[in-house]
Design an enzyme around this catalytic site. Sequence first.
Site, PDB file in Angstrom:
ATOM      1  N   HIS A  49       0.842  -1.198   0.000  1.00  0.00           N
ATOM      2  CA  HIS A  49       0.000   0.000   0.000  1.00  0.00           C
ATOM      3  C   HIS A  49       0.877   1.247   0.000  1.00  0.00           C
ATOM      4  CE1 HIS A  49       1.288  -0.470   4.125  1.00  0.00           C
ATOM      5  NE2 HIS A  49       1.016   0.809   4.304  1.00  0.00           N
ATOM      6  N   HIS A  87       5.095   6.121  -1.561  1.00  0.00           N
ATOM      7  CA  HIS A  87       5.869   4.962  -1.993  1.00  0.00           C
ATOM      8  C   HIS A  87       5.197   3.677  -1.530  1.00  0.00           C
ATOM      9  CE1 HIS A  87       7.064   5.559   2.176  1.00  0.00           C
ATOM     10  NE2 HIS A  87       7.364   4.270   2.195  1.00  0.00           N
TER      11      HIS A  87
END
Length: 171
Positions: A34, A116
């Site tokens: 995620h 990220h």
Amino acid sequence: MKYGIAVFPDKKVQEAADRLRIRHDPHHALIPAHMTVREAEPWAEEKLSAAITHLEAVSNALSPFTITFNRVSSFFPVSHVLYMALEDPSPMVRLHQSICTGPLALEAQRYVYTPHVTLAQQLTADEIYDLYSNWRLNKVNLTSTIDRIILLQQSEKGTWKEHRTFELKKP
């Protein structure tokens, strides 16, 4: 109860990340691959209610967008983390800025928000160096459509589950 806000990339991105995460990220079993939008923290019922109202307003005002992961990068030496980086982080930064207002405003940010997908963390400096020198040679070109915000809740066992989903609805 502890809550956090994230977006989940498409399955192909999650699968690519999980091939690396399974051995190098101790949080692999706690949450799928995620991108954190707002760090987790304990919320009382009042804050949860205000957050839900705020996330509904934010999701109604934003359109879905596409992101491209184009490389493996590192936060070393500040943090022993390797991650999949975005070609253009600005759509995720705008999402973060939209969410982190009103009742979800951050009092003091500890770091600059860098969207990220974590691939490895809690490694020694030698492990980071070895993995990074190998992984950065691999070409990364993965796209994903971000069309929803996920409010996550942490269980007593430490796993994260979806508490509520907010679809980005602006046409």
